[in-house]
Design a protein around this motif. Structure first.
Motif, PDB file in Angstrom:
ATOM      1  N   ILE A  62       0.861  -1.185   0.000  1.00  0.00           N
ATOM      2  CA  ILE A  62       0.000   0.000   0.000  1.00  0.00           C
ATOM      3  C   ILE A  62       0.892   1.228   0.000  1.00  0.00           C
ATOM      4  O   ILE A  62       1.774   1.371   0.850  1.00  0.00           O
ATOM      5  N   ASN A  63       0.667   2.118  -0.951  1.00  0.00           N
ATOM      6  CA  ASN A  63       1.477   3.321  -1.087  1.00  0.00           C
ATOM      7  C   ASN A  63       0.941   4.450  -0.204  1.00  0.00           C
ATOM      8  O   ASN A  63      -0.207   4.424   0.239  1.00  0.00           O
ATOM      9  N   SER A  64       1.778   5.456   0.015  1.00  0.00           N
ATOM     10  CA  SER A  64       1.397   6.562   0.897  1.00  0.00           C
ATOM     11  C   SER A  64       0.238   7.372   0.341  1.00  0.00           C
ATOM     12  O   SER A  64      -0.515   7.989   1.095  1.00  0.00           O
ATOM     13  N   ILE A  72      -7.331  -1.227   1.205  1.00  0.00           N
ATOM     14  CA  ILE A  72      -7.516  -2.428   2.022  1.00  0.00           C
ATOM     15  C   ILE A  72      -8.394  -3.448   1.302  1.00  0.00           C
ATOM     16  O   ILE A  72      -8.156  -4.652   1.354  1.00  0.00           O
ATOM     17  N   ARG A  73      -9.416  -2.945   0.601  1.00  0.00           N
ATOM     18  CA  ARG A  73     -10.342  -3.853  -0.110  1.00  0.00           C
ATOM     19  C   ARG A  73      -9.726  -4.430  -1.380  1.00  0.00           C
ATOM     20  O   ARG A  73      -9.952  -5.592  -1.708  1.00  0.00           O
ATOM     21  N   ARG A  74      -8.971  -3.614  -2.104  1.00  0.00           N
ATOM     22  CA  ARG A  74      -8.494  -4.017  -3.425  1.00  0.00           C
ATOM     23  C   ARG A  74      -7.135  -4.714  -3.407  1.00  0.00           C
ATOM     24  O   ARG A  74      -6.849  -5.557  -4.254  1.00  0.00           O
ATOM     25  N   LYS A  75      -6.291  -4.339  -2.465  1.00  0.00           N
ATOM     26  CA  LYS A  75      -4.946  -4.918  -2.408  1.00  0.00           C
ATOM     27  C   LYS A  75      -4.899  -5.997  -1.329  1.00  0.00           C
ATOM     28  O   LYS A  75      -4.267  -5.843  -0.278  1.00  0.00           O
ATOM     29  N   LYS A  77      -3.352  -8.703  -1.180  1.00  0.00           N
ATOM     30  CA  LYS A  77      -2.048  -9.333  -0.952  1.00  0.00           C
ATOM     31  C   LYS A  77      -1.001  -8.316  -0.511  1.00  0.00           C
ATOM     32  O   LYS A  77       0.201  -8.623  -0.473  1.00  0.00           O
ATOM     33  N   ALA A  78      -1.431  -7.115  -0.170  1.00  0.00           N
ATOM     34  CA  ALA A  78      -0.481  -6.102   0.292  1.00  0.00           C
ATOM     35  C   ALA A  78       0.127  -6.540   1.620  1.00  0.00           C
ATOM     36  O   ALA A  78      -0.514  -7.215   2.427  1.00  0.00           O
ATOM     37  N   SER A  79       1.377  -6.151   1.860  1.00  0.00           N
ATOM     38  CA  SER A  79       2.094  -6.579   3.067  1.00  0.00           C
ATOM     39  C   SER A  79       1.335  -6.208   4.342  1.00  0.00           C
ATOM     40  O   SER A  79       1.232  -7.019   5.272  1.00  0.00           O
ATOM     41  N   MET A  80       0.775  -5.007   4.390  1.00  0.00           N
ATOM     42  CA  MET A  80       0.027  -4.575   5.572  1.00  0.00           C
ATOM     43  C   MET A  80      -1.231  -5.397   5.780  1.00  0.00           C
ATOM     44  O   MET A  80      -1.554  -5.810   6.900  1.00  0.00           O
ATOM     45  N   VAL A  81      -1.947  -5.679   4.697  1.00  0.00           N
ATOM     46  CA  VAL A  81      -3.198  -6.435   4.785  1.00  0.00           C
ATOM     47  C   VAL A  81      -2.933  -7.876   5.210  1.00  0.00           C
ATOM     48  O   VAL A  81      -3.657  -8.438   6.041  1.00  0.00           O
ATOM     49  N   LEU A  82      -1.896  -8.487   4.657  1.00  0.00           N
ATOM     50  CA  LEU A  82      -1.556  -9.863   5.037  1.00  0.00           C
ATOM     51  C   LEU A  82      -1.173  -9.941   6.519  1.00  0.00           C
ATOM     52  O   LEU A  82      -1.525 -10.897   7.211  1.00  0.00           O
ATOM     53  N   GLY A  83      -0.467  -8.928   7.002  1.00  0.00           N
ATOM     54  CA  GLY A  83      -0.107  -8.885   8.419  1.00  0.00           C
ATOM     55  C   GLY A  83      -1.337  -8.783   9.304  1.00  0.00           C
ATOM     56  O   GLY A  83      -1.445  -9.475  10.323  1.00  0.00           O
ATOM     57  N   ALA A  84      -2.273  -7.915   8.904  1.00  0.00           N
ATOM     58  CA  ALA A  84      -3.512  -7.764   9.670  1.00  0.00           C
ATOM     59  C   ALA A  84      -4.326  -9.051   9.650  1.00  0.00           C
ATOM     60  O   ALA A  84      -4.925  -9.447  10.661  1.00  0.00           O
ATOM     61  N   GLN A  85      -4.348  -9.724   8.517  1.00  0.00           N
ATOM     62  CA  GLN A  85      -5.083 -10.975   8.392  1.00  0.00           C
ATOM     63  C   GLN A  85      -4.477 -12.051   9.294  1.00  0.00           C
ATOM     64  O   GLN A  85      -5.190 -12.864   9.891  1.00  0.00           O
ATOM     65  N   ALA A  86      -3.156 -12.055   9.405  1.00  0.00           N
ATOM     66  CA  ALA A  86      -2.482 -13.019  10.279  1.00  0.00           C
ATOM     67  C   ALA A  86      -2.882 -12.811  11.738  1.00  0.00           C
ATOM     68  O   ALA A  86      -3.080 -13.769  12.484  1.00  0.00           O
ATOM     69  N   VAL A  87      -3.039 -11.549  12.132  1.00  0.00           N
ATOM     70  CA  VAL A  87      -3.485 -11.253  13.495  1.00  0.00           C
ATOM     71  C   VAL A  87      -4.922 -11.725  13.687  1.00  0.00           C
ATOM     72  O   VAL A  87      -5.257 -12.355  14.701  1.00  0.00           O
ATOM     73  N   GLY A 108      -6.931  -2.151  10.790  1.00  0.00           N
ATOM     74  CA  GLY A 108      -7.219  -2.448  12.187  1.00  0.00           C
ATOM     75  C   GLY A 108      -8.701  -2.605  12.446  1.00  0.00           C
ATOM     76  O   GLY A 108      -9.142  -3.554  13.100  1.00  0.00           O
ATOM     77  N   LEU A 109      -9.488  -1.692  11.908  1.00  0.00           N
ATOM     78  CA  LEU A 109     -10.937  -1.704  12.146  1.00  0.00           C
ATOM     79  C   LEU A 109     -11.635  -2.827  11.393  1.00  0.00           C
ATOM     80  O   LEU A 109     -12.451  -3.561  11.959  1.00  0.00           O
ATOM     81  N   PHE A 110     -11.320  -2.971  10.091  1.00  0.00           N
ATOM     82  CA  PHE A 110     -12.075  -3.882   9.237  1.00  0.00           C
ATOM     83  C   PHE A 110     -11.526  -5.314   9.226  1.00  0.00           C
ATOM     84  O   PHE A 110     -12.273  -6.248   8.922  1.00  0.00           O
ATOM     85  N   VAL A 111     -10.251  -5.480   9.528  1.00  0.00           N
ATOM     86  CA  VAL A 111      -9.665  -6.823   9.496  1.00  0.00           C
ATOM     87  C   VAL A 111      -9.473  -7.355  10.921  1.00  0.00           C
ATOM     88  O   VAL A 111     -10.023  -8.402  11.281  1.00  0.00           O
ATOM     89  N   VAL A 112      -8.726  -6.638  11.748  1.00  0.00           N
ATOM     90  CA  VAL A 112      -8.490  -7.091  13.128  1.00  0.00           C
ATOM     91  C   VAL A 112      -9.760  -6.970  13.957  1.00  0.00           C
ATOM     92  O   VAL A 112     -10.135  -7.891  14.684  1.00  0.00           O
ATOM     93  N   GLY A 113     -10.451  -5.846  13.850  1.00  0.00           N
ATOM     94  CA  GLY A 113     -11.730  -5.651  14.537  1.00  0.00           C
ATOM     95  C   GLY A 113     -11.594  -4.935  15.874  1.00  0.00           C
ATOM     96  O   GLY A 113     -10.594  -5.074  16.572  1.00  0.00           O
ATOM     97  N   ARG A 114     -12.605  -4.169  16.222  1.00  0.00           N
ATOM     98  CA  ARG A 114     -12.586  -3.424  17.488  1.00  0.00           C
ATOM     99  C   ARG A 114     -13.178  -4.254  18.622  1.00  0.00           C
ATOM    100  O   ARG A 114     -13.946  -5.187  18.402  1.00  0.00           O
ATOM    101  N   ILE A 115     -12.810  -3.882  19.829  1.00  0.00           N
ATOM    102  CA  ILE A 115     -13.352  -4.524  21.018  1.00  0.00           C
ATOM    103  C   ILE A 115     -14.820  -4.133  21.172  1.00  0.00           C
ATOM    104  O   ILE A 115     -15.185  -2.976  20.984  1.00  0.00           O
ATOM    105  N   LYS A 116     -15.629  -5.096  21.511  1.00  0.00           N
ATOM    106  CA  LYS A 116     -17.040  -4.829  21.727  1.00  0.00           C
ATOM    107  C   LYS A 116     -17.193  -3.795  22.831  1.00  0.00           C
ATOM    108  O   LYS A 116     -16.472  -3.813  23.828  1.00  0.00           O
ATOM    109  N   GLN A 117     -18.109  -2.884  22.670  1.00  0.00           N
ATOM    110  CA  GLN A 117     -18.401  -1.798  23.605  1.00  0.00           C
ATOM    111  C   GLN A 117     -17.508  -0.569  23.411  1.00  0.00           C
ATOM    112  O   GLN A 117     -17.754   0.463  24.017  1.00  0.00           O
TER     113      GLN A 117
END
Length: 334
Positions: A62-64, A72-75, A77-87, A108-117
């Protein structure tokens, strides 16, 4: 063993600074494993041999200037997205990136997810004070607009972080405002003041002004993301320009200035260190189901090392797990 996913391709100095910081962390901490996501050939140029590091190859990043949510939706296989998916999948316990801030927030929000509440996770960082103790501040830009309820949650989040990561037994919470009087500020600040003042679980010390932040007026400072980001950049810019002007004055001041600088060398280094917050680690997107931490885009190996150290402490203290339990207690009360 603590497993940390690292976006090796994010940031201005990637992958060299990222990998060199990882090398230092692996050498110092025997209880961590690192997963490096990115171009394998480029990563291997800088990586020291270790049985506790794995490279997950991908050429997509993902570029700056990418639009965060779309990237996040289109890439996928991007390094950041794959890392988030691993978490998310439990293959890693935390994610570190120096890449696109907006994209990391989205991951963080869409892949890892927020804590309930927790309605809106906040971006938290530890900033310098003149006494070297520092203070935690949030939100630093995750959410441009906030309600009083959101700011109250930031106070709870910040208090948890200060207790568990910085070891403060009863952290002082301050509300950033345009005056210290309880009657000051707009509706948001007044409503937030009432919520913080009425919460017995918080050590609320009242309103604080921006000019007093570096004097250690509070251990945790709460504000909306728009204001917090502006204050953060003001502090960064002031520190950079102050040190730059001091260096220019010495180099252009002739022999007397250089002799004076020689005798003041230790004091000048202490001043530089007091303004350098890289040793405090990165900015945490706090309120997610796992630690997601953002290094500055211009981070060097030292900053990456200290961010890994910060993540290690977060995993050691189980601060996110404790946060989940705390907010679970309040579920259904509102």
């Amino acid at each position: 063993m603590k497993k940390i996913a690292v976006d090796a391709m994010g940031g201005d100095n990637a992958p060299q600074a990222i990998v060199e910081g990882v090398n230092q962390a692996l050498a110092d901490f025997s209880d961590i494993e690192i997963q490096l996501y990115g171009d394998e050939a480029k990563i291997k140029r800088y990586l020291s041999d270790s049985e506790r590091v794995t490279i997950i190859h991908t050429e997509e990043k993902i570029n700056s200037d990418d639009e965060p949510a779309k990237a996040i939706r289109r890439k996928k296989k991007a390094s950041m997205v794959l890392g988030a998916q691993a978490v998310k999948n439990g293959e890693a316990q935390a994610l570190l990136s120096a890449g696109n801030t907006g994209a990391l927030l989205a991951a963080g929000l869409f892949v890892v997810g927020r804590i309930k509440q927790i309605d809106r996770p906040g971006l938290l960082s530890t900033l310098p004070t003149v006494d070297g103790q520092g203070f935690d501040m949030l939100d630093l830009g995750a959410n441009a607009e906030s309600t009083a309820k959101h700011l109250h949650q930031y106070a709870v989040l910040g208090s948890f972080y200060a207790k568990n990561i910085r070891g403060l037994a009863n952290p002082r919470i301050g509300l950033l405002n345009n005056g210290t009087e309880a009657s000051k500020g707009d509706t948001l600040r007044k409503d937030t003041y009432a919520l913080l003042d009425g919460d017995p679980s918080l050590h609320f010390v009242g309103n604080v002004e921006a000019r007093d932040l570096m004097n250690g007026v509070a251990d945790v400072v709460v504000t909306d993301g728009f204001t917090g980001n502006a204050v953060l950049k003001s502090i960064e810019g002031t520190a950079i320009n102050l040190m730059g002007q001091l260096k220019t004055s010495i180099t252009s001041g002739g022999l007397k200035a250089k002799i004076g600088a020689f005798f003041l060398k230790d004091s000048l280094y202490k001043l530089k260190d007091s303004l350098d917050y890289s040793s405090a680690g990165g900015a945490v997107l706090f309120g997610l189901k796992a630690p997601v931490v953002k290094c500055h885009g211009s981070s060097d190996a030292k900053a990456v090392y200290y961010t890994i150290k910060q993540i290690r402490t977060m995993l050691d203290t189980n601060v996110v797990g404790q946060l989940v339990d705390e907010f679970a207690k309040n579920e259904g009360k509102e």
